[in-house]
Design a protein around this motif. Structure first.
Motif, PDB file in Angstrom:
ATOM      1  N   ASP A 160      81.265 -38.503  78.649  1.00  0.00           N
ATOM      2  CA  ASP A 160      80.525 -37.476  77.924  1.00  0.00           C
ATOM      3  C   ASP A 160      81.168 -37.165  76.576  1.00  0.00           C
ATOM      4  O   ASP A 160      80.533 -36.597  75.692  1.00  0.00           O
ATOM      5  CB  ASP A 160      80.455 -36.181  78.744  1.00  0.00           C
ATOM      6  CG  ASP A 160      79.495 -36.311  79.926  1.00  0.00           C
ATOM      7  OD1 ASP A 160      78.727 -37.299  79.943  1.00  0.00           O
ATOM      8  OD2 ASP A 160      79.521 -35.451  80.822  1.00  0.00           O
ATOM      9  N   ALA A 161      82.440 -37.510  76.427  1.00  0.00           N
ATOM     10  CA  ALA A 161      83.162 -37.305  75.173  1.00  0.00           C
ATOM     11  C   ALA A 161      84.264 -38.348  75.100  1.00  0.00           C
ATOM     12  O   ALA A 161      84.676 -38.900  76.117  1.00  0.00           O
ATOM     13  CB  ALA A 161      83.759 -35.899  75.105  1.00  0.00           C
ATOM     14  N   MET A 178      85.958 -30.996  70.967  1.00  0.00           N
ATOM     15  CA  MET A 178      85.289 -31.982  70.132  1.00  0.00           C
ATOM     16  C   MET A 178      84.453 -31.299  69.056  1.00  0.00           C
ATOM     17  O   MET A 178      84.419 -31.728  67.897  1.00  0.00           O
ATOM     18  CB  MET A 178      84.409 -32.890  70.992  1.00  0.00           C
ATOM     19  CG  MET A 178      85.167 -33.746  71.994  1.00  0.00           C
ATOM     20  SD  MET A 178      86.325 -34.899  71.211  1.00  0.00           S
ATOM     21  CE  MET A 178      85.168 -36.005  70.397  1.00  0.00           C
ATOM     22  N   GLU A 179      83.759 -30.232  69.425  1.00  0.00           N
ATOM     23  CA  GLU A 179      82.942 -29.500  68.449  1.00  0.00           C
ATOM     24  C   GLU A 179      83.795 -28.962  67.305  1.00  0.00           C
ATOM     25  O   GLU A 179      83.396 -29.009  66.133  1.00  0.00           O
ATOM     26  CB  GLU A 179      82.212 -28.343  69.137  1.00  0.00           C
ATOM     27  CG  GLU A 179      81.102 -28.780  70.091  1.00  0.00           C
ATOM     28  CD  GLU A 179      80.557 -27.604  70.880  1.00  0.00           C
ATOM     29  OE1 GLU A 179      80.990 -26.455  70.615  1.00  0.00           O
ATOM     30  OE2 GLU A 179      79.704 -27.825  71.763  1.00  0.00           O
ATOM     31  N   GLU A 216      84.143 -35.055  82.634  1.00  0.00           N
ATOM     32  CA  GLU A 216      84.146 -35.744  81.348  1.00  0.00           C
ATOM     33  C   GLU A 216      83.729 -37.207  81.483  1.00  0.00           C
ATOM     34  O   GLU A 216      83.230 -37.814  80.536  1.00  0.00           O
ATOM     35  CB  GLU A 216      85.553 -35.652  80.738  1.00  0.00           C
ATOM     36  CG  GLU A 216      85.660 -36.110  79.313  1.00  0.00           C
ATOM     37  CD  GLU A 216      87.039 -35.846  78.751  1.00  0.00           C
ATOM     38  OE1 GLU A 216      87.339 -36.392  77.669  1.00  0.00           O
ATOM     39  OE2 GLU A 216      87.821 -35.111  79.384  1.00  0.00           O
ATOM     40  N   ASP A 273      87.555 -26.234  76.755  1.00  0.00           N
ATOM     41  CA  ASP A 273      87.184 -27.445  77.484  1.00  0.00           C
ATOM     42  C   ASP A 273      86.981 -28.573  76.483  1.00  0.00           C
ATOM     43  O   ASP A 273      87.002 -28.384  75.271  1.00  0.00           O
ATOM     44  CB  ASP A 273      85.954 -27.226  78.357  1.00  0.00           C
ATOM     45  CG  ASP A 273      84.671 -26.950  77.557  1.00  0.00           C
ATOM     46  OD1 ASP A 273      84.639 -27.235  76.335  1.00  0.00           O
ATOM     47  OD2 ASP A 273      83.703 -26.466  78.160  1.00  0.00           O
ATOM     48  N   TYR A 274      86.769 -29.785  77.004  1.00  0.00           N
ATOM     49  CA  TYR A 274      86.742 -30.956  76.138  1.00  0.00           C
ATOM     50  C   TYR A 274      85.569 -30.915  75.156  1.00  0.00           C
ATOM     51  O   TYR A 274      85.685 -31.384  74.023  1.00  0.00           O
ATOM     52  CB  TYR A 274      86.702 -32.231  76.984  1.00  0.00           C
ATOM     53  CG  TYR A 274      85.425 -32.454  77.774  1.00  0.00           C
ATOM     54  CD1 TYR A 274      84.389 -33.200  77.239  1.00  0.00           C
ATOM     55  CD2 TYR A 274      85.278 -31.939  79.060  1.00  0.00           C
ATOM     56  CE1 TYR A 274      83.226 -33.427  77.954  1.00  0.00           C
ATOM     57  CE2 TYR A 274      84.126 -32.159  79.776  1.00  0.00           C
ATOM     58  CZ  TYR A 274      83.096 -32.897  79.229  1.00  0.00           C
ATOM     59  OH  TYR A 274      81.951 -33.108  79.940  1.00  0.00           O
ATOM     60  N   ARG A 275      84.426 -30.333  75.569  1.00  0.00           N
ATOM     61  CA  ARG A 275      83.278 -30.282  74.662  1.00  0.00           C
ATOM     62  C   ARG A 275      83.576 -29.404  73.456  1.00  0.00           C
ATOM     63  O   ARG A 275      83.264 -29.753  72.314  1.00  0.00           O
ATOM     64  CB  ARG A 275      82.043 -29.755  75.400  1.00  0.00           C
ATOM     65  CG  ARG A 275      81.475 -30.716  76.427  1.00  0.00           C
ATOM     66  CD  ARG A 275      80.124 -30.227  76.916  1.00  0.00           C
ATOM     67  NE  ARG A 275      79.549 -31.134  77.894  1.00  0.00           N
ATOM     68  CZ  ARG A 275      79.705 -31.028  79.205  1.00  0.00           C
ATOM     69  NH1 ARG A 275      80.453 -30.035  79.699  1.00  0.00           N
ATOM     70  NH2 ARG A 275      79.150 -31.890  80.033  1.00  0.00           N
ATOM     71  N   ARG A 276      84.204 -28.250  73.703  1.00  0.00           N
ATOM     72  CA  ARG A 276      84.492 -27.321  72.603  1.00  0.00           C
ATOM     73  C   ARG A 276      85.557 -27.895  71.685  1.00  0.00           C
ATOM     74  O   ARG A 276      85.493 -27.726  70.462  1.00  0.00           O
ATOM     75  CB  ARG A 276      84.940 -25.975  73.174  1.00  0.00           C
ATOM     76  CG  ARG A 276      85.051 -24.868  72.141  1.00  0.00           C
ATOM     77  CD  ARG A 276      83.715 -24.571  71.515  1.00  0.00           C
ATOM     78  NE  ARG A 276      83.800 -23.451  70.567  1.00  0.00           N
ATOM     79  CZ  ARG A 276      83.207 -23.443  69.387  1.00  0.00           C
ATOM     80  NH1 ARG A 276      82.492 -24.481  68.992  1.00  0.00           N
ATOM     81  NH2 ARG A 276      83.306 -22.402  68.590  1.00  0.00           N
ATOM     82  N   GLN A 310      75.567 -38.832  77.683  1.00  0.00           N
ATOM     83  CA  GLN A 310      74.907 -37.826  78.507  1.00  0.00           C
ATOM     84  C   GLN A 310      73.486 -38.255  78.881  1.00  0.00           C
ATOM     85  O   GLN A 310      72.535 -37.461  78.851  1.00  0.00           O
ATOM     86  CB  GLN A 310      74.916 -36.469  77.802  1.00  0.00           C
ATOM     87  CG  GLN A 310      76.328 -35.961  77.530  1.00  0.00           C
ATOM     88  CD  GLN A 310      76.371 -34.604  76.860  1.00  0.00           C
ATOM     89  OE1 GLN A 310      75.347 -34.003  76.550  1.00  0.00           O
ATOM     90  NE2 GLN A 310      77.578 -34.112  76.633  1.00  0.00           N
TER      91      GLN A 310
END
Length: 418
Positions: free
Chosen positions: A326-327, A177-178, A251, A172-175, A368
């Motif tokens: 959120d990103a 980015m991480e 997102e 997903d987009y959060r991972r 967020q």
């Protein structure tokens, strides 16, 4: 009777010299031609709509060849006289210049493919291209698109990325980015120059270029905005309309906005929220159900993609816009630009391009932000008419300073068309 006078012995030479002079003058004043390799309406892409406007502004200075993916009959005819469509299959670079317009969706296939054949200047509308390469992997290897994408990620990032995690499920987009997976390096390998629209995207692009064996300069260009409204907004209506424009997704902070609106209507029971933008039916139903649970009885509408006339109506009548993220993929937001050009007091996330907008043009909220923080920020701005007028005027001034006409000149200067 006197005979006709014969031409002098130098007449032919003089005529030839004059002809050569005229040809030189003609070449000197010939309108130069820029090729714009890009998606184009009716393709559903923010880049397509943006470049339709940009091409018209560019055509005031140069002729523009818009290179489209397929037959010209499938695309909207340009409405500017200096703009013409050229099919990708028949296009070859001219002698003046070319700009490849790359983004994070499947409608950029022909942009990437032509760039590989004819390296040139690239403007990155997204600094993260994992979505594009995820879809492109399906063309390269229909039987195993995920495996093809993982191979590309491993080649670019090596052991830094856990291959087992990549292969187990789509990230997903959060991972993403991480882990710092952007895949912009895949485009940088073929680019002569890269242009972006924000300091955030510039940093990403420079990091990605460092993963290649090439020294590709990265520059920043302003993001163009539509024609600004004439007068700032004033006091909010007794039944204030709050809008969120653009694609509807997690997102984009839609969940937090709905929850914040559920708190807001305790103080502003007549407030209305319209979340207008493209979304799959399942996504719209998901957020409609979320609204029924978190803002029961509140006036929340999710109409999906709206017509151009309805979009204009929302911009004209909105008391406040809330544009969250959120990103960031390093993109600029045409929806935010539309809101600012309309003079709508706008709340935007302090992240990426929107986070770099001046405080005179937008009211920033943190990434967020909690629902109660959003509700408080919205309520304060609805109640404070002087602040609304000041913010609206600042938004209009920013839009005027970054009009399509101004930005077209910046593009041409960066490309050496001075």
């Amino acid at each position: 009777m006197r005979s006709a006078k014969r031409p002098g012995r130098y007449a032919g030479a003089l005529a030839e010299t004059s002809l050569h002079r005229l040809l030189r003058i003609g070449r000197r004043h010939r309108r130069r031609r820029l090729a714009l390799v890009t998606p184009w309406p009716p393709q559903e892409s923010g880049v397509a709509g943006y470049n339709r406007r940009l091409a018209a502004a560019l055509s005031r200075h140069v002729d523009v060849d818009v290179v489209v993916a397929g037959p010209r009959s499938e695309f909207v005819k340009p409405d500017a006289p200096g703009v013409r469509l050229t099919e990708a299959a028949a296009w070859k670079p001219g002698r003046d210049g070319v700009l490849f317009c790359m983004g994070n969706s499947s409608v950029h296939d022909h942009v990437y493919e032509l760039l590989r054949e004819h390296p040139g200047a690239v403007v990155l509308h997204d600094a993260q291209l994992t979505g594009f390469f995820g879809m492109y992997a399906g063309r390269e290897r229909p039987s195993d698109p995920l495996g093809r994408l993982v191979e590309r990620v491993e080649r670019v990032y090596g052991a830094r990325i856990p291959s087992a995690e990549l292969r187990s499920a789509p990230l997903d987009y959060r991972r993403r980015m991480e882990l710092g997976i952007f895949l912009t390096a895949e485009v940088a390998c073929h680019a002569e120059r890269l242009f972006v629209h924000s300091a955030f995207a510039e940093h990403v692009a420079e990091e990605e270029v460092s993963l290649t064996t090439r020294a590709v300069p990265v520059g920043r260009l302003p993001f163009a905005m539509p024609a600004a409204a004439q007068t700032p907004r004033g006091a909010a209506a007794t039944a204030p309309l709050i809008v969120h424009m653009g694609a509807v997704s997690e997102e984009k902070g839609v969940g937090g906005l709905i929850e914040g609106f559920g708190l807001l209507v305790r103080e502003h029971p007549n407030a209305r929220l319209v979340i207008a933008g493209p979304a799959e039916d399942a996504e719209r139903e998901r957020w409609s159900e979320h609204a029924r649970a978190c803002a029961p009885g509140a006036d929340v509408a999710l109409p999906g993609r709206v017509s151009e006339s309805r979009y204009a109506e929302l911009l004209a009548s909105a008391d406040l816009a809330v544009q969250l993220r959120d990103a960031s993929n390093g993109e600029a937001s045409a929806a935010v630009a539309d809101c600012l050009a309309a003079g709508i007091p706008t709340l935007a996330t302090r992240l990426g391009w929107s986070g770099e907008l001046p405080a005179t043009a937008v009211r920033h909220v943190e990434p967020q932000a909690a629902p109660h923080e959003l509700a408080t920020a919205i309520s304060e701005l609805l109640a404070d008419t002087p602040a609304r007028v000041e913010l609206s005027a600042g938004a209009l001034e920013h839009a005027r300073r970054n009009s399509f006409e101004v930005v077209a000149e910046a593009y041409l200067s960066a490309l050496g068309f001075d």
